[in-house]
Design a protein around this motif. Structure first.
Motif, PDB file in Angstrom:
ATOM      1  N   MET A 120       0.836  -1.222   0.000  1.00 23.96           N
ATOM      2  CA  MET A 120       0.000   0.000   0.000  1.00 23.96           C
ATOM      3  C   MET A 120       0.862   1.260   0.000  1.00 23.96           C
ATOM      4  SD  MET A 120      -3.127  -0.635  -0.318  1.00 23.96           S
ATOM      5  CE  MET A 120      -3.233  -2.290  -0.969  1.00 23.96           C
ATOM      6  N   LYS A 121       1.938   1.208   0.776  1.00 24.22           N
ATOM      7  CA  LYS A 121       2.845   2.368   0.818  1.00 24.22           C
ATOM      8  C   LYS A 121       3.417   2.620  -0.570  1.00 24.22           C
ATOM      9  CE  LYS A 121       6.581   4.116   3.874  1.00 24.22           C
ATOM     10  NZ  LYS A 121       6.437   5.467   3.452  1.00 24.22           N
ATOM     11  N   ALA A 122       3.768   1.540  -1.283  1.00 21.51           N
ATOM     12  CA  ALA A 122       4.303   1.686  -2.642  1.00 21.51           C
ATOM     13  C   ALA A 122       3.245   2.261  -3.588  1.00 21.51           C
ATOM     14  CB  ALA A 122       4.794   0.337  -3.158  1.00 21.51           C
ATOM     15  N   GLU A 391      -0.198   1.883 -13.509  1.00 21.61           N
ATOM     16  CA  GLU A 391      -1.400   1.754 -14.349  1.00 21.61           C
ATOM     17  C   GLU A 391      -2.700   1.942 -13.573  1.00 21.61           C
ATOM     18  OE1 GLU A 391      -1.288  -1.835 -16.769  1.00 21.61           O
ATOM     19  OE2 GLU A 391       0.917  -1.719 -16.813  1.00 21.61           O
ATOM     20  N   GLY A 392      -2.629   1.962 -12.236  1.00 22.86           N
ATOM     21  CA  GLY A 392      -3.858   2.039 -11.439  1.00 22.86           C
ATOM     22  C   GLY A 392      -4.728   0.813 -11.670  1.00 22.86           C
ATOM     23  N   SER A 393      -4.081  -0.366 -11.782  1.00 20.44           N
ATOM     24  CA  SER A 393      -4.806  -1.579 -12.153  1.00 20.44           C
ATOM     25  C   SER A 393      -5.099  -2.472 -10.952  1.00 20.44           C
ATOM     26  CB  SER A 393      -3.975  -2.364 -13.177  1.00 20.44           C
ATOM     27  OG  SER A 393      -4.398  -3.708 -13.235  1.00 20.44           O
ATOM     28  N   ARG A 394      -6.385  -2.736 -10.696  1.00 20.55           N
ATOM     29  CA  ARG A 394      -6.773  -3.649  -9.615  1.00 20.55           C
ATOM     30  C   ARG A 394      -6.367  -5.086  -9.928  1.00 20.55           C
ATOM     31  NH1 ARG A 394     -11.042  -2.496  -5.641  1.00 20.55           N
ATOM     32  NH2 ARG A 394     -11.216  -0.235  -5.518  1.00 20.55           N
ATOM     33  N   VAL A 415      -9.422 -10.140   0.167  1.00 19.97           N
ATOM     34  CA  VAL A 415     -10.005  -9.402   1.295  1.00 19.97           C
ATOM     35  C   VAL A 415      -9.105  -8.232   1.689  1.00 19.97           C
ATOM     36  CG1 VAL A 415     -10.628  -9.563   3.739  1.00 19.97           C
ATOM     37  CG2 VAL A 415     -11.294 -11.385   2.166  1.00 19.97           C
ATOM     38  N   LEU A 416      -7.800  -8.510   1.829  1.00 18.98           N
ATOM     39  CA  LEU A 416      -6.860  -7.454   2.206  1.00 18.98           C
ATOM     40  C   LEU A 416      -6.874  -6.332   1.168  1.00 18.98           C
ATOM     41  CD1 LEU A 416      -3.721  -9.436   3.472  1.00 18.98           C
ATOM     42  CD2 LEU A 416      -5.254  -8.015   4.846  1.00 18.98           C
ATOM     43  N   LEU A 417      -6.820  -6.717  -0.100  1.00 19.38           N
ATOM     44  CA  LEU A 417      -6.761  -5.708  -1.154  1.00 19.38           C
ATOM     45  C   LEU A 417      -7.999  -4.808  -1.104  1.00 19.38           C
ATOM     46  CD1 LEU A 417      -5.084  -4.660  -3.555  1.00 19.38           C
ATOM     47  CD2 LEU A 417      -6.486  -6.116  -5.026  1.00 19.38           C
ATOM     48  N   ALA A 418      -9.173  -5.418  -0.981  1.00 18.15           N
ATOM     49  CA  ALA A 418     -10.412  -4.626  -0.973  1.00 18.15           C
ATOM     50  C   ALA A 418     -10.428  -3.663   0.219  1.00 18.15           C
ATOM     51  CB  ALA A 418     -11.618  -5.563  -0.917  1.00 18.15           C
ATOM     52  N   GLU A 419     -10.111  -4.170   1.400  1.00 13.18           N
ATOM     53  CA  GLU A 419     -10.179  -3.313   2.600  1.00 13.18           C
ATOM     54  C   GLU A 419      -9.109  -2.230   2.554  1.00 13.18           C
ATOM     55  OE1 GLU A 419     -10.221  -5.365   6.362  1.00 13.18           O
ATOM     56  OE2 GLU A 419     -11.731  -6.816   5.668  1.00 13.18           O
ATOM     57  N   MET A 420      -7.898  -2.593   2.109  1.00 13.55           N
ATOM     58  CA  MET A 420      -6.790  -1.634   2.152  1.00 13.55           C
ATOM     59  C   MET A 420      -6.929  -0.575   1.061  1.00 13.55           C
ATOM     60  SD  MET A 420      -3.710  -4.188   3.363  1.00 13.55           S
ATOM     61  CE  MET A 420      -2.597  -3.000   4.131  1.00 13.55           C
ATOM     62  N   LEU A 421      -7.413  -0.969  -0.112  1.00 14.04           N
ATOM     63  CA  LEU A 421      -7.642   0.052  -1.151  1.00 14.04           C
ATOM     64  C   LEU A 421      -8.715   1.036  -0.681  1.00 14.04           C
ATOM     65  CD1 LEU A 421      -7.577  -1.871  -4.583  1.00 14.04           C
ATOM     66  CD2 LEU A 421      -5.859  -0.272  -3.698  1.00 14.04           C
TER      67      LEU A 421
END
Length: 433
Positions: A120-122, A391-394, A415-421
């Motif tokens: 996320m920091k990156a 690219e801003g690509s999910r 799950v992590l990706l959805a919550e952290m984004l």
């Protein structure tokens, strides 16, 4: 142009700034700084004014002809600069708190530069740094950009691959290790040779020689280690260390002792809150000290922060580039052919000879076979993350999250990706088109 150098520090309101100012004062004879520009954003104005006033008092006390400018105008600071140094934190400590906390809620390591938190920091940082690079390309195309902003290896690789700026990544761990060895063996740093192999926050030291004598076996046998303020010192297994044949970076504990490190994080979370909250308390205390109009030097308490000595490393690198010193420093640079199992444009952390034209990576004498797999796996995650950030690509972000060795399954990755984004929505507009 008048004699002397123009240096821009982006993220000038950082609590680390007094350390870099101290370095410029100390090294003035070999690195004559004429103008030091400390830049921040509107949210950091208050801190910039406090730390900037301290920087001005430090310079005044030194009697040196260095002009310290404080500004929110990044372009003005960058224009005509010889060196640009970045020490910024997109989203401030509040964003870091969630980088650490959300993974912990799902039984995953939560750390500022390693694992999902580092990802996320990156994602927050890479677009901002590339935007800064556009300004450098236009306003100071010959400047060196020294990047300390974490995750330093990924950010530096993104800059190498997506801009024309001359950039080098830096970390405080190598200089910290040198200082620890100096103290331990009672010799000056010049008498010590260490060889680093790997990536930023994922390296092994495969040679340690003091006065030409091999000290690696005894250091591995004793399991003594240099550890950072930001990473707890959990014991390594003696047999594992000895048979590995390299002194691991303390960040490698997250990979080799995941269960113990996670337990420690959860315990520490209950006792003190996240590491970000601990750091926030240290930082608040520092800024209280910085406000004192009688303070004219870097306070001792600054060494409580995990990044101690980083600016010593920065000033040392500037000095070597400026004077074509040709000394050896451990830096984050493009691989070329140094590690033959990684892409040529991958960023690695190895010893380099620092010339006036830039760093030349030295060949490594030993890469333990058992280190290659992990280095390669983490580099794959890093390259996917860089691509996702650009690219801003999910889709790429999901592949990156699932590829990280510390993420146990695709289900957890989703799950992590959805919550952290979602938590990072204000900083990641590209993912919410």
């Amino acid at each position: 142009m008048a004699e002397g150098l123009k240096i821009a520090v982006i993220g000038g309101g950082s609590s680390y700034t007094p350390e870099i100012v101290e370095g410029f004062i100390r090294k003035y004879d070999s690195l004559p700084v004429r103008e030091l520009w400390l830049v921040d954003i509107e949210e950091g104005r208050h801190k910039l004014e406090i730390v900037g006033a301290l920087a001005q008092r430090m310079v005044a006390r030194s009697g040196l002809p260095i002009q310290v400018h404080l500004t929110l105008d990044r372009r003005k600071a960058i224009e005509g600069a010889d060196f640009v140094s970045t020490q910024l934190r997109v989203g401030l400590l509040e964003a870091r708190k969630w980088d650490e906390h959300i993974p912990n809620l799902h039984g995953v390591i939560g750390q500022e530069t390693t694992g999902p938190g580092g990802m996320m920091k990156a994602l927050r940082t890479i677009p901002v740094l590339l935007d800064i690079c556009r300004d450098i390309e236009e306003l100071s195309p010959n400047a060196w950009l020294l990047n300390f902003t974490n995750p330093a290896g990924m950010v530096t690789e993104a800059i190498h691959r997506h801009s024309r700026v001359r950039s080098i990544g830096l970390c405080n761990a190598p200089i910290g290790l040198q200082k620890w060895l100096s103290g331990k063996y009672g010799v000056s740093a010049e008498r010590i040779f260490t060889e680093f192999v790997g990536l930023n926050h994922l390296h092994w030291v495969t040679r340690i020689e003091v006065n030409g004598e091999d000290k690696l076996p005894e250091l591995l046998n004793r399991r003594e280690e240099y550890s950072g303020k930001n990473v707890p010192a959990t014991e390594w297994d003696a047999d594992f260390l000895r048979s590995f044949g390299g002194l691991p970076s303390y960040y490698l504990k997250y990979y080799y002792m995941t269960d113990a490190m996670l337990a420690e994080q959860l315990e520490s979370l209950r006792a003190n809150g996240t590491r970000a909250e601990v750091v926030k308390r240290v930082e608040d205390e520092l800024f209280e000290l910085y406000k004192d109009p009688n303070l004219q030097e870097k306070p001792k308490q600054l060494e409580k922060r995990g990044g101690a000595y980083y600016s010593e490393a920065a000033v040392h690198l500037m000095e070597s580039l400026h004077n074509d010193r040709r000394d050896i420093q451990t830096l984050n640079v493009a691989n070329g052919g140094t590690l033959d199992f990684l892409p040529k444009d991958a960023c690695i952390e190895v010893n380099c000879v620092v010339t006036g034209q830039g760093p030349l990576p030295l060949p490594v004498t030993r890469v333990p076979e058992q280190a290659k797999g992990l280095i390669h796996a983490v580099k794959t995650y890093e390259r996917l993350t860089i691509a996702a950030a650009v690219e801003g690509s999910r889709d790429l972000a999901l592949q990156a999250m699932a590829a990280h060795p510390l993420v146990p399954s695709v289900g957890v990755a989703k799950v992590l990706l959805a919550e952290m984004l979602e938590r990072n929505r204000p900083y990641l507009p590209a993912f919410f088109k």
